[in-house]
Design a protein around this motif. Structure first.
Motif, short mmCIF file in Angstrom:
data_model
loop_
_atom_site.label_atom_id
_atom_site.label_comp_id
_atom_site.label_asym_id
_atom_site.label_seq_id
_atom_site.Cartn_x
_atom_site.Cartn_y
_atom_site.Cartn_z
N VAL A 5 -9.97 16.83 -9.62
CA VAL A 5 -10.37 17.93 -8.75
C VAL A 5 -9.20 18.45 -7.92
O VAL A 5 -9.13 19.62 -7.57
N LYS A 6 -8.23 17.59 -7.62
CA LYS A 6 -7.11 17.98 -6.76
C LYS A 6 -6.13 18.86 -7.55
O LYS A 6 -6.00 18.74 -8.78
N PRO A 7 -5.41 19.76 -6.84
CA PRO A 7 -4.54 20.73 -7.53
C PRO A 7 -3.56 20.11 -8.51
O PRO A 7 -3.36 20.61 -9.60
N SER A 8 -2.94 19.00 -8.12
CA SER A 8 -1.96 18.36 -9.01
C SER A 8 -2.51 17.10 -9.68
O SER A 8 -1.76 16.30 -10.23
N ASN A 9 -3.83 16.94 -9.61
CA ASN A 9 -4.53 15.79 -10.21
C ASN A 9 -4.19 14.45 -9.56
O ASN A 9 -4.48 13.39 -10.13
N VAL A 10 -3.54 14.47 -8.41
CA VAL A 10 -3.22 13.24 -7.68
C VAL A 10 -3.37 13.50 -6.18
O VAL A 10 -3.41 14.65 -5.74
N PHE A 11 -3.44 12.42 -5.39
CA PHE A 11 -3.40 12.55 -3.93
C PHE A 11 -2.00 12.99 -3.54
O PHE A 11 -1.01 12.30 -3.83
N ASP A 12 -1.87 14.16 -2.89
CA ASP A 12 -0.55 14.65 -2.51
C ASP A 12 -0.28 14.33 -1.03
O ASP A 12 -1.04 13.64 -0.37
N ASN A 13 0.84 14.88 -0.52
CA ASN A 13 1.24 14.61 0.86
C ASN A 13 0.19 15.08 1.87
O ASN A 13 -0.03 14.42 2.91
N ASP A 14 -0.45 16.23 1.58
CA ASP A 14 -1.48 16.72 2.50
C ASP A 14 -2.65 15.75 2.59
O ASP A 14 -3.21 15.51 3.66
N ASP A 15 -3.04 15.20 1.43
CA ASP A 15 -4.13 14.22 1.41
C ASP A 15 -3.77 12.98 2.22
O ASP A 15 -4.58 12.48 3.03
N MET A 16 -2.56 12.48 2.02
CA MET A 16 -2.16 11.26 2.71
C MET A 16 -2.04 11.50 4.22
O MET A 16 -2.36 10.62 5.03
N GLU A 17 -1.59 12.69 4.60
CA GLU A 17 -1.50 13.02 6.03
C GLU A 17 -2.89 13.11 6.66
O GLU A 17 -3.12 12.66 7.79
N THR A 18 -3.85 13.69 5.90
CA THR A 18 -5.23 13.77 6.39
C THR A 18 -5.80 12.37 6.62
O THR A 18 -6.45 12.10 7.64
N ILE A 19 -5.55 11.46 5.67
CA ILE A 19 -6.04 10.09 5.80
C ILE A 19 -5.42 9.41 7.02
O ILE A 19 -6.10 8.72 7.78
N MET A 20 -4.13 9.62 7.23
CA MET A 20 -3.44 9.01 8.37
C MET A 20 -4.02 9.53 9.68
O MET A 20 -4.28 8.75 10.62
N ASN A 21 -4.24 10.87 9.76
CA ASN A 21 -4.79 11.44 11.00
C ASN A 21 -6.21 10.95 11.26
O ASN A 21 -6.61 10.76 12.41
N LEU A 22 -6.97 10.76 10.18
CA LEU A 22 -8.32 10.22 10.33
C LEU A 22 -8.26 8.82 10.93
O LEU A 22 -9.02 8.51 11.87
N LYS A 23 -7.38 7.98 10.43
CA LYS A 23 -7.28 6.61 10.94
C LYS A 23 -6.83 6.60 12.40
O LYS A 23 -7.32 5.78 13.20
N ILE A 24 -5.93 7.51 12.75
CA ILE A 24 -5.48 7.59 14.15
C ILE A 24 -6.65 7.98 15.05
O ILE A 24 -6.86 7.38 16.12
N ALA A 25 -7.43 8.99 14.63
CA ALA A 25 -8.56 9.46 15.45
C ALA A 25 -9.62 8.37 15.59
O ALA A 25 -10.12 8.13 16.70
N LEU A 26 -9.95 7.69 14.50
CA LEU A 26 -10.95 6.63 14.58
C LEU A 26 -10.45 5.45 15.40
O LEU A 26 -11.22 4.79 16.10
N GLY A 27 -9.15 5.20 15.35
CA GLY A 27 -8.57 4.10 16.10
C GLY A 27 -8.66 4.27 17.60
O GLY A 27 -8.55 3.31 18.36
N GLU A 28 -8.88 5.51 18.06
CA GLU A 28 -9.00 5.78 19.49
C GLU A 28 -10.39 5.47 20.03
O GLU A 28 -10.61 5.48 21.24
N LEU A 29 -11.35 5.21 19.15
CA LEU A 29 -12.70 4.84 19.58
C LEU A 29 -12.71 3.37 19.98
O LEU A 29 -12.44 2.50 19.16
N LYS A 30 -13.04 3.08 21.23
CA LYS A 30 -12.85 1.74 21.78
C LYS A 30 -13.91 0.74 21.31
O LYS A 30 -13.64 -0.46 21.24
N ASP A 31 -15.11 1.21 21.02
CA ASP A 31 -16.22 0.27 20.76
C ASP A 31 -16.44 0.00 19.28
O ASP A 31 -17.49 -0.51 18.88
#
Length: 533
Positions: free
Chosen positions: A318-344
């Protein structure tokens, strides 16, 4: 009380599925569902009971009476329990009471109450919830009221006792509790076995009533007819018949003191045809004589959440280049950062699909819920998107997102189009194209968008998917079949150029759910000439 809804109950005696309408019934009780109250309080209820629950003069008189009887002060914290569409809560707010709360089990009635409150600029805190487990802290309210004959719906008295205990818990020390309920002794001797009445110019309702086998509940059947459509509702409901003696007993049993009964209260309806359970009522007050509950400092326990995503080590068609690209990996990293800020919360991330099944099995019983973000599907195969929630259900792990059956349906666009049509939902015009079909022989209205019938996540959708003539349609089909190896049916839909709107829903209809704000797709940065898709 006359109660109403939109689904007839299924008889319990044989377990067979029934149509929503019945003919003559010998035993009303055998057709009564234990949870009839889940479905019954809706727009039709506000029609059948409009002579009472929509009569502002009746509501005003009742609020006058209860205000005087309880000695209400405008600064008191008040809970209107089983508030329905909020007629008493809203009237109290109109009179300047500052801390009014309303809670009801009916999603429809609570939404109506919230809409009225917002339209009139009133400050009432309405919530959807279960009276047996109140969503309020201990020692919260000065006053709790159950009005309009809204007590005694459950099959067992144990559930009624749970309500009384919960009210006692949330009342402040010496707080007052008022119940307005049908006079059970009167109804046992005076109920109407059969009646009918017009409820407006197009609808009339016929009712049957009988006592339950233990003589403790009044079972009712309502058949609502439209003069043009015939029978539109056929349903069964019941209410426990409390007397002054039995009310005094259960209130004493649950710890209440200073129990006091008013004289008989009769409802004065303008329609005055069949008042049913509302004909004569008992009004009783009691006090929660108790000490303040000591404040406990509770250590916050972290909630364990497993986050399931696509597998970056695998191809993804489904992805444009048929692999997880830099944009995908950056999205995953930002998601983990945002979730990591939840204290409980403590988060565990699963992305290796080779071990996903074993990883989930190890987490069984150790996680509170799963955040299912695996839109790619199991093994990054969009046809296997339903496999992930299916695994979660096998291991009994609660999860976000759609269930397997829903995802299976949504994977087939033509199936969903058919379901939508059956439900009266407008859909774009479309043509179902099998691999052997010749598009040059088809009568097609342009522009159209060409898409695989099976798939999601915009699989195979590009700017070339929008076609304005037969040659472009054929080119789009060749691209999907040859370049992407897709050999299943295709779908040609008329290309609609209006706004793209999305509405998110949290919850599980028809149970409790919340609509998120409407989101409109912003195409302002799209280069000129490209289709807005």
């Amino acid at each position: 009380m006359k109660i109403n809804g939109n689904q007839a109950a299924k008889p319990r005696k044989n377990g067979h599925s029934q149509t929503p309408k019945f003919g003559p019934v010998d035993n009303l009780e055998s057709y009564l569902q234990p949870d009839w109250w889940r479905r019954i309080f809706n727009s039709m209820y506000l029609k059948t009971d409009a002579d009472v629950v929509e009569d502002k003069q009746i509501t005003n008189r009742e609020v006058d009476l209860f205000t005087e009887f309880l000695g209400l002060d405008k600064n008191m914290v008040i809970l209107d329990l089983a508030c329905g569409q909020g007629r008493h809560s809203l009237e109290l707010a109109r009179r300047g009471f500052r801390n009014v709360n309303g809670l009801d089990r009916s999603h429809y009635l609570i939404r109506k109450a919230k809409n009225i409150s917002a339209a009139e600029g009133l400050s009432v805190n309405f919530k959807e919830g279960d009276a047996r487990k109140l969503p309020y802290p201990v020692d919260t309210f000065d006053i709790v009221m159950i009005l309009g004959n809204s007590f005694g719906y459950f099959e067992s008295t144990e559930d009624d006792l749970k309500i009384l205990k919960e009210v006692f818990r949330v009342l402040k020390p010496n707080g007052k509790f008022l119940i307005d309920v049908a006079d059970g002794n009167y109804l046992r001797e005076n109920y109407s076995p059969r009646s009918w009445e017009w409820i407006d110019n197009k609808h009339f309702v016929c009712r049957e009533r009988s006592l339950s086998s233990d003589n403790q509940r009044l079972i009712s059947r309502e058949v609502i007819s439209n003069i043009h459509k015939g029978v539109i509702v056929d349903q069964f409901y019941a209410e426990r018949l409390y007397s002054r003696e039995s009310l005094n007993e259960i209130l004493t049993q649950t710890g209440y003191k200073n129990i006091s009964f008013m004289g008989d209260y009769a409802t004065d309806s303008k329609r005055n045809q069949d008042l049913g359970m509302m004909e004569r009522r008992i009004i009783v007050t009691a006090s929660a004589v108790k000490d303040w509950t000591p404040v406990k400092t509770k250590k916050v326990e972290l909630k364990n959440v497993v986050v399931i995503m696509g597998d970056p080590s695998r191809p993804d068609i489904v992805k444009p280049s048929n692999v997880f690209d830099n944009d995908d990996m950056e999205t995953i990293m930002n998601l983990k950062i945002a979730l990591g800020e939840l204290k409980d919360y403590r988060f565990t991330y699963l992305t290796n699909h080779n071990t996903l099944l074993n990883d989930l099995q190890k987490l069984k019983g150790r996680v509170d819920f799963a955040l299912n973000l695996c839109d790619e599907g199991f093994d990054n195969d969009p046809r296997k998107e339903l496999h992930v929630p299916a695994m979660l259900e096998v291991f009994k792990i609660p999860y976000t997102g759609s269930n397997p059956q829903c995802l299976a349906y949504c994977y087939d666009k033509s199936l969903i189009r058919g379901i939508a049509k059956e439900m009266g939902i407008p859909v774009a015009k479309g043509i179902y194209i099998k691999p052997e079909d010749n598009v040059f022989e088809m009568n097609i209205e342009f522009p159209v968008i060409v898409k695989p019938n099976f798939g999601d996540s915009s699989f195979a959708i590009t700017k070339e998917s929008v076609a304005y003539n037969l040659e472009e349609v054929n080119d789009a089909i060749i691209r999907i079949r040859e370049n992407l190896g897709y050999d299943k049916p295709l779908l040609l839909e008329e290309f609609l150029t209006g706004k793209d709107l999305t509405v998110g829903i949290i919850g599980n209809p028809p149970e409790s759910y919340t609509f998120l704000p409407i989101v409109e797709e912003d195409y302002s940065a799209l280069p000129e000439g490209l289709p807005k898709i």
